[in-house]
Design a protein around this motif. Structure first.
Motif, PDB file in Angstrom:
ATOM      1  N   GLN A 295       0.794  -1.335   0.107  1.00 21.49           N
ATOM      2  CA  GLN A 295      -0.004   0.120  -0.043  1.00 21.49           C
ATOM      3  C   GLN A 295       0.846   1.173  -0.012  1.00 21.49           C
ATOM      4  O   GLN A 295       1.606   1.568   0.746  1.00 21.49           O
ATOM      5  CB  GLN A 295      -0.909   0.194   1.368  1.00 21.49           C
ATOM      6  CG  GLN A 295      -1.990   1.250   1.149  1.00 21.49           C
ATOM      7  CD  GLN A 295      -2.854   0.954   2.544  1.00 21.49           C
ATOM      8  OE1 GLN A 295      -2.872   0.177   3.193  1.00 21.49           O
ATOM      9  NE2 GLN A 295      -3.507   2.201   2.779  1.00 21.49           N
ATOM     10  N   VAL A 296       0.619   2.103  -1.129  1.00 23.78           N
ATOM     11  CA  VAL A 296       1.300   3.493  -1.028  1.00 23.78           C
ATOM     12  C   VAL A 296       1.128   4.339  -0.074  1.00 23.78           C
ATOM     13  O   VAL A 296      -0.035   4.575   0.329  1.00 23.78           O
ATOM     14  CB  VAL A 296       1.247   4.051  -2.281  1.00 23.78           C
ATOM     15  CG1 VAL A 296       2.005   5.053  -2.462  1.00 23.78           C
ATOM     16  CG2 VAL A 296       1.631   3.214  -3.631  1.00 23.78           C
ATOM     17  N   GLU A 297       2.049   4.942   0.605  1.00 25.20           N
ATOM     18  CA  GLU A 297       1.763   6.051   1.748  1.00 25.20           C
ATOM     19  C   GLU A 297       2.692   6.974   1.441  1.00 25.20           C
ATOM     20  O   GLU A 297       3.957   6.929   1.009  1.00 25.20           O
ATOM     21  CB  GLU A 297       2.329   5.378   3.150  1.00 25.20           C
ATOM     22  CG  GLU A 297       1.707   6.270   4.297  1.00 25.20           C
ATOM     23  CD  GLU A 297       2.287   5.463   5.471  1.00 25.20           C
ATOM     24  OE1 GLU A 297       1.414   5.613   6.528  1.00 25.20           O
ATOM     25  OE2 GLU A 297       3.157   4.667   5.797  1.00 25.20           O
TER      26      GLU A 297
ATOM     27  N   VAL B 110       7.860   8.921   0.519  1.00 26.49           N
ATOM     28  CA  VAL B 110       6.835   7.800  -0.197  1.00 26.49           C
ATOM     29  C   VAL B 110       7.442   6.495   0.114  1.00 26.49           C
ATOM     30  O   VAL B 110       8.412   5.920  -0.084  1.00 26.49           O
ATOM     31  CB  VAL B 110       6.764   8.184  -1.788  1.00 26.49           C
ATOM     32  CG1 VAL B 110       5.990   7.123  -2.557  1.00 26.49           C
ATOM     33  CG2 VAL B 110       6.474   9.460  -2.217  1.00 26.49           C
TER      34      VAL B 110
ATOM     35  N   THR C 240       5.941   1.196  -2.432  1.00 23.88           N
ATOM     36  CA  THR C 240       5.828   0.946  -3.680  1.00 23.88           C
ATOM     37  C   THR C 240       7.318   0.802  -4.333  1.00 23.88           C
ATOM     38  O   THR C 240       8.200   1.266  -3.921  1.00 23.88           O
ATOM     39  CB  THR C 240       5.081   2.117  -4.591  1.00 23.88           C
ATOM     40  OG1 THR C 240       5.252   2.164  -6.043  1.00 23.88           O
ATOM     41  CG2 THR C 240       6.002   3.487  -4.307  1.00 23.88           C
TER      42      THR C 240
ATOM     43  N   TYR D 276       1.795  14.896  -2.973  1.00 24.84           N
ATOM     44  CA  TYR D 276       1.319  13.897  -3.756  1.00 24.84           C
ATOM     45  C   TYR D 276       2.286  13.355  -4.751  1.00 24.84           C
ATOM     46  O   TYR D 276       3.307  13.988  -4.730  1.00 24.84           O
ATOM     47  CB  TYR D 276       0.131  14.411  -4.391  1.00 24.84           C
ATOM     48  CG  TYR D 276       0.522  15.255  -5.786  1.00 24.84           C
ATOM     49  CD1 TYR D 276       0.511  16.704  -5.831  1.00 24.84           C
ATOM     50  CD2 TYR D 276       0.884  14.735  -6.976  1.00 24.84           C
ATOM     51  CE1 TYR D 276       1.150  17.447  -6.794  1.00 24.84           C
ATOM     52  CE2 TYR D 276       1.376  15.355  -8.089  1.00 24.84           C
ATOM     53  CZ  TYR D 276       1.378  16.890  -8.089  1.00 24.84           C
ATOM     54  OH  TYR D 276       1.693  17.529  -9.140  1.00 24.84           O
TER      55      TYR D 276
ATOM     56  N   GLU E  57       2.798  10.701  -7.929  1.00 22.44           N
ATOM     57  CA  GLU E  57       2.239   9.776  -8.794  1.00 22.44           C
ATOM     58  C   GLU E  57       3.174   8.686  -9.029  1.00 22.44           C
ATOM     59  O   GLU E  57       4.360   8.670  -9.554  1.00 22.44           O
ATOM     60  CB  GLU E  57       2.052  10.651 -10.192  1.00 22.44           C
ATOM     61  CG  GLU E  57       1.168  11.704 -10.002  1.00 22.44           C
ATOM     62  CD  GLU E  57       0.950  12.550 -11.359  1.00 22.44           C
ATOM     63  OE1 GLU E  57       1.860  12.226 -12.388  1.00 22.44           O
ATOM     64  OE2 GLU E  57       0.147  13.564 -11.514  1.00 22.44           O
TER      65      GLU E  57
ATOM     66  N   GLY F 203      -1.736   5.233  -9.877  1.00 23.10           N
ATOM     67  CA  GLY F 203      -2.525   6.348  -9.197  1.00 23.10           C
ATOM     68  C   GLY F 203      -1.864   7.619  -8.752  1.00 23.10           C
ATOM     69  O   GLY F 203      -0.504   7.361  -8.867  1.00 23.10           O
ATOM     70  N   THR F 204      -2.376   8.493  -8.212  1.00 23.26           N
ATOM     71  CA  THR F 204      -2.002   9.619  -7.457  1.00 23.26           C
ATOM     72  C   THR F 204      -2.291   9.373  -6.012  1.00 23.26           C
ATOM     73  O   THR F 204      -3.475   9.147  -5.680  1.00 23.26           O
ATOM     74  CB  THR F 204      -2.514  10.978  -8.023  1.00 23.26           C
ATOM     75  OG1 THR F 204      -2.090  11.048  -9.303  1.00 23.26           O
ATOM     76  CG2 THR F 204      -1.951  12.049  -7.464  1.00 23.26           C
ATOM     77  N   TYR F 205      -1.413   9.444  -5.324  1.00 29.23           N
ATOM     78  CA  TYR F 205      -1.480   9.463  -3.776  1.00 29.23           C
ATOM     79  C   TYR F 205      -1.159  10.766  -2.840  1.00 29.23           C
ATOM     80  O   TYR F 205      -0.093  11.380  -3.345  1.00 29.23           O
ATOM     81  CB  TYR F 205      -0.446   8.091  -3.179  1.00 29.23           C
ATOM     82  CG  TYR F 205      -0.691   6.861  -3.837  1.00 29.23           C
ATOM     83  CD1 TYR F 205      -0.210   6.475  -5.258  1.00 29.23           C
ATOM     84  CD2 TYR F 205      -1.764   6.114  -3.300  1.00 29.23           C
ATOM     85  CE1 TYR F 205      -0.362   5.465  -6.057  1.00 29.23           C
ATOM     86  CE2 TYR F 205      -2.179   4.859  -4.126  1.00 29.23           C
ATOM     87  CZ  TYR F 205      -1.377   4.490  -5.167  1.00 29.23           C
ATOM     88  OH  TYR F 205      -1.628   3.350  -5.972  1.00 29.23           O
ATOM     89  N   TRP F 206      -1.867  10.872  -2.096  1.00 28.75           N
ATOM     90  CA  TRP F 206      -1.728  12.212  -1.061  1.00 28.75           C
ATOM     91  C   TRP F 206      -1.576  11.832   0.386  1.00 28.75           C
ATOM     92  O   TRP F 206      -1.845  10.800   0.815  1.00 28.75           O
ATOM     93  CB  TRP F 206      -2.911  12.950  -1.169  1.00 28.75           C
ATOM     94  CG  TRP F 206      -3.436  13.553  -2.557  1.00 28.75           C
ATOM     95  CD1 TRP F 206      -3.961  12.740  -3.531  1.00 28.75           C
ATOM     96  CD2 TRP F 206      -3.163  14.639  -3.019  1.00 28.75           C
ATOM     97  NE1 TRP F 206      -4.054  13.746  -4.528  1.00 28.75           N
ATOM     98  CE2 TRP F 206      -3.455  14.754  -4.214  1.00 28.75           C
ATOM     99  CE3 TRP F 206      -2.518  15.834  -2.490  1.00 28.75           C
ATOM    100  CZ2 TRP F 206      -3.579  15.950  -5.174  1.00 28.75           C
ATOM    101  CZ3 TRP F 206      -2.538  17.017  -3.117  1.00 28.75           C
ATOM    102  CH2 TRP F 206      -2.901  17.209  -4.340  1.00 28.75           C
TER     103      TRP F 206
END
Length: 115
Positions: A1-3, A24, A27, A96, A98, A102-105
């Motif tokens: 899970q991206v954080e 980040v 990933t 954020y 990319e 997806g794009t993660y915040w």
């Protein structure tokens, strides 16, 4: 899970500086654009800056000459150096990233500039 996790915010006097960090994790995909937005109470989220995978940088008008965005791909980090801060820069700053599909915040880091 991206954080995505921001840090480095705080209370600073007008004219001071802060360096925000964005980490980040979760990933193994390449990270493309990374950037920052901010949102002050009662206002819309506002674009601050972003940096592409190749290192091209772009800035919003509100902080354009007072901020520098950078990244460290080995560490999966992005940074926002902010100088000559003003009370109107008080806001929650969001990062954020990319990556993958997806794009993660992140949840943001609070910057408060006192006059």
């Amino acid at each position: 899970q991206v954080e995505v996790v921001e840090s480095g915010g705080g209370l600073v006097q007008a004219g001071g500086s802060l360096r925000l960090s964005c980490a980040v994790s979760g990933t193994s995909d390449r990270i493309n654009d990374m950037g920052w937005y901010r949102q002050a109470p009662g206002k819309k989220r506002e674009y601050v800056a972003h940096i592409t995978r190749r290192g091209s940088t772009y800035y919003g008008d509100s902080m354009k000459v007072r901020v520098t965005i950078s990244r460290d791909d080995a560490e999966k980090m992005a940074y926002l150096q902010m100088n000559s801060l003003k009370p109107e820069d008080t806001a929650m700053y969001y990062c954020y990233a990319e990556t993958g599909p997806g794009t993660y915040w992140g949840y943001g880091t609070q910057v408060t500039v006192s006059s």
